[in-house]
Scaffold this active site. Structure first.
Site, PDB file in Angstrom:
ATOM      1  N   HIS A  61      14.830  26.839  55.314  1.00 10.20           N
ATOM      2  CA  HIS A  61      15.416  26.048  56.399  1.00 10.20           C
ATOM      3  C   HIS A  61      16.908  25.900  56.181  1.00 10.20           C
ATOM      4  CE1 HIS A  61      16.595  21.984  55.018  1.00 10.20           C
ATOM      5  NE2 HIS A  61      15.736  22.181  54.047  1.00 10.20           N
ATOM      6  N   CYS A  62      17.597  25.615  57.301  1.00  8.96           N
ATOM      7  CA  CYS A  62      19.027  25.311  57.275  1.00  8.96           C
ATOM      8  C   CYS A  62      19.234  24.045  58.107  1.00  8.96           C
ATOM      9  CB  CYS A  62      19.836  26.496  57.812  1.00  8.96           C
ATOM     10  SG  CYS A  62      19.450  26.922  59.527  1.00  8.96           S
ATOM     11  N   GLN A  63      20.406  23.832  58.647  1.00 11.57           N
ATOM     12  CA  GLN A  63      20.667  22.619  59.421  1.00 11.57           C
ATOM     13  C   GLN A  63      20.005  22.653  60.798  1.00 11.57           C
ATOM     14  OE1 GLN A  63      22.424  19.921  58.135  1.00 11.57           O
ATOM     15  NE2 GLN A  63      21.759  18.814  59.951  1.00 11.57           N
TER      16      GLN A  63
END
Length: 171
Positions: A61-63
């Site tokens: 995941h990222c932002q």
């Protein structure tokens, strides 16, 4: 290429309960400011495949989900040892929107790119104000900052980020 599937925040919560490995690919300063408790920080710039070796299920995941989506080939390569590979659709933002908790460290400074945006915007605004009130030559400050942002976008090197990273509050 390995098939990577998008999952929702609720599905992520279920996978974590089953022992999945959650990898946060954001920069270290973003992770230290706010993260999902079970996430392991492994910034995209230094992604090491060996972190996935002992997990049958890996979730990245990222932002916002955009970095994971844009780097699917790299993530697939890094997680080749895992049987199941997922990305969190919507990233950390989707996790929070679903009402799940994050670990927030208010003692950490703002993420570096937000500092760059604040500094660049402030310098442009200052150049415009001084250009109208003091001298038209002050508009050059805004032009210089704009040229620096274009250079950063084209080259991938941001001099302002380098300077801000050396500031005492970012140590």
């Amino acid at each position: 290429m390995m098939n990577i599937t998008k999952i929702t925040a609720r599905q992520l919560q279920e996978k974590l309960a089953q022992g999945a490995l959650l990898i946060d690919i954001r920069d270290a300063d973003e992770y230290s400011h706010e993260c999902i408790e079970q996430a392991v920080s492994q910034p995209l710039t230094g992604l090491k495949p060996e972190i996935c070796n002992n997990s049958s299920c890996v979730i990245f995941h990222c932002q916002s989900g955009m970095r994971t989506q844009a780097n699917m080939a790299l993530l697939a390569k890094a997680s080749a040892a895992a049987a199941e590979v997922y990305i969190l659709d919507g990233g950390l933002n989707a996790w929070k929107k679903a009402g799940f908790a994050t670990v927030v460290n208010k003692a950490q400074p703002l993420p570096l790119m937000r500092q760059v945006q604040i500094a660049a915007g402030s310098l442009v605004l200052l150049g415009v104000i001084l250009g109208y009130s003091v001298s038209p030559w002050c508009f050059l400050l805004s032009g210089f900052v704009g040229a620096g942002l274009i250079f950063a976008g084209v080259s991938g090197f941001c001099g302002m980020a380098v300077l801000l990273s050396k500031c005492p509050w970012n140590k």
